[in-house]
Design an enzyme around this catalytic site. Structure first.
Site, short mmCIF file in Angstrom:
data_model
loop_
_atom_site.label_atom_id
_atom_site.label_comp_id
_atom_site.label_asym_id
_atom_site.label_seq_id
_atom_site.Cartn_x
_atom_site.Cartn_y
_atom_site.Cartn_z
N ASN A 24 0.80 -1.22 0.00
CA ASN A 24 0.00 0.00 0.00
C ASN A 24 0.84 1.27 0.00
OD1 ASN A 24 -2.50 -1.19 -0.18
ND2 ASN A 24 -2.73 -1.42 2.03
N GLU A 70 7.28 -7.35 -1.91
CA GLU A 70 7.72 -8.04 -3.12
C GLU A 70 8.75 -7.18 -3.83
OE1 GLU A 70 4.46 -9.75 -5.49
OE2 GLU A 70 3.13 -9.11 -3.87
N THR A 110 -0.25 -17.93 -3.30
CA THR A 110 -0.81 -18.64 -4.46
C THR A 110 -2.28 -18.30 -4.64
OG1 THR A 110 -0.92 -20.53 -2.95
CG2 THR A 110 0.83 -20.54 -4.59
N TYR A 111 -2.52 -17.05 -4.92
CA TYR A 111 -3.85 -16.53 -5.21
C TYR A 111 -3.67 -15.24 -6.01
CZ TYR A 111 -2.46 -14.77 -0.56
OH TYR A 111 -1.75 -14.27 0.51
N ASP A 112 -4.77 -14.63 -6.41
CA ASP A 112 -4.73 -13.46 -7.30
C ASP A 112 -4.06 -13.79 -8.63
OD1 ASP A 112 -5.94 -11.94 -5.31
OD2 ASP A 112 -4.06 -11.12 -4.56
#
Length: 463
Positions: A101, A141, A211-213
């Site tokens: 963010n 990240e 492991t999503y999006d």
């Protein structure tokens, strides 16, 4: 009588040790307190026996030091501490520091010099000890949003220096070492520039792979949020967008399986179809779907909001090639897909599951008619964690009376367990119950409501 009590204590101890070595790590988001009505969630709504690890999201950073974000974070920290007390300190708590963010710039500046890193690490140690967190979780990240390639190397240096500082502090203070985890990317386009996997894996205690999006409303077509396998017609980079590919990529490129945690989403992504008659995977879309009434974010619904959509008549489909469900405008997960993924996780020897987020499951049990926390409970039982939270008494201080027929009368055995090996057995005509046989003694026990005893895992599981 004393002999019986000692056997009973041993039985309780063995029952507590029937759990597994898997981890179930659940994120709590500190903005869930601002959702309206039944969507509002705070730490006092967390079942302390549900997850093995809880992550508080998020902390921030100012002047190269870790800091709070919300006005009442310190109060919520204390609630987290209280959850640990309810589990006799078996529950581990983590504090996550975010990087999405507020962007990559603060992190890039912090890791760029030894002095800035030293300042940050010292502040983290003080902060975690002050508020009694066990670990720090990095949610940054380094390969995303055009971050400079050199930041991946700087991140490894930071984690290495933090690991060494944590070890030194633990020795000096005679305390357990603080630990370091990180939520990491699952998309190859972010993994390759962002992480030097073998080096990073040396210093992280656990690696939470997000492991999503994999697909969402930022694309111009429908797709599953967290498919276990790729869609048969996927080509190019889309062929990499699956749980299986991402987890194996991390493992095959140097991350030990025993450190890798598989991500599970308790939410789905929504779409507006360009052509309502085309409802297949990959169908063209015009925009993000409408915001949910509680999460209030376009293109995003919590599991409990999806349940409401299904109750209102939406058609639910099952995409067998990817082992996940979908409706005509939502790609999501349900109890069935969570259970399938959990079995896959175990077959591939990964360390456990990570859930984003505990406040997006049907925590109140009022929306889905599946009990409280239905998705996370599925993981708990699939991973064999149902007994990890029990604490046997040090010594019984009063006679203990079991229901008639629930135990044998002597060590030689009688009743169901007479002559049987020490293990768990199903109860005939009662799928919710099971026998626990120990040295000829018979104990009948019950699974929680809506669960059945499964001989395939010697555990309580969804039917």
């Amino acid at each position: 009588y004393a002999f019986f009590l000692s056997l009973l204590g041993l039985a309780l101890l063995l029952n507590c040790q029937l759990g597994s070595a898997y981890l179930l790590t659940c994120y709590f988001t500190n903005w869930a307190q601002y959702r309206p009505g039944l969507g509002r969630f705070k730490p006092d709504g967390i079942d302390p026996h549900l997850c093995t690890h809880l992550i508080y999201a998020f902390a921030g950073m100012s002047n190269n030091e870790i800091t709070t974000i919300e006005w009442n974070d310190v109060t919520l920290y204390q609630a987290f501490k209280g959850l640990k007390n309810n589990r006799s300190n078996q529950l581990k708590t983590l504090l996550a520091i975010e990087g999405w963010n507020f962007g990559t710039a603060p992190f890039t500046a912090m890791v760029s010099t030894p002095e800035n890193r030293k300042t940050f690490i010292a502040s983290v140690i003080k902060f975690l000890r002050q508020y009694e967190f066990d670990r720090l979780d990095f949610d940054w990240e380094p390969g995303s949003r055009g971050a400079l390639l050199r930041t991946s190397t700087s991140f490894i240096i930071l984690v290495q220096e933090m690991h060494e500082a944590f070890e030194q502090e633990a020795k000096q203070a005679n305390k357990s070492r603080l630990m370091i985890t990180s939520a990491v990317a699952a998309g190859i386009s972010n993994i390759q520039p962002g992480y030097e996997i073998p080096q990073l894996s040396q210093y992280l205690d656990y690696i939470h792979v997000m492991t999503y999006d994999f697909h969402g409303s930022w694309e111009s077509y429908t797709g599953e949020n967290s498919p276990l396998y790729k869609y048969p017609s996927d080509t190019g980079t889309n062929a990499y967008l699956s749980v299986e590919y991402a987890m194996n990529y991390w493992k095959d490129n140097g991350a030990p399986a025993e450190k890798l945690i598989v991500g599970f989403p308790t939410y789905g992504h929504t779409f507006i179809l360009s052509n309502p008659s085309n409802t297949s995977i990959g169908a063209p879309t015009s925009s993000a779907g409408p915001a949910g009434p509680y999460t209030r974010q376009a293109g995003f619904w919590a599991y409990y909001e999806i349940c409401t959509f299904l109750k209102n008549g939406a058609t639910q489909e099952w995409e067998a090639s990817q082992e996940v469900p979908y409706t005509y405008q939502v790609g999501y997960d349900n109890i069935k897909s969570f259970n399938i993924k959990a079995q896959w996780l175990k077959q591939n020897n990964f360390r456990g599951a990570m859930v984003w987020a505990i406040d997006l499951d049907d925590f109140s049990g009022t929306f889905c008619n599946q009990g409280e926390f239905p998705l996370i409970s599925t993981l708990k039982y699939a991973l064999g964690l149902q007994n990890t939270s029990c604490t046997p008494p040090a010594q019984p201080i009063a006679p203990i009376t079991l229901p008639p027929g629930s135990r044998s009368s002597s060590s030689g055995g009688s009743g169901f367990c007479a002559g049987k090996a020490k293990r768990l057995y199903p109860v005939a005509n009662n799928s919710n119950a099971f026998w626990h046989c120990l040295n000829g003694l018979t104990y009948q026990q019950q699974c929680q409501a809506m669960l059945v005893f499964s001989t395939s895992c010697d555990c309580c599981n969804w039917a």
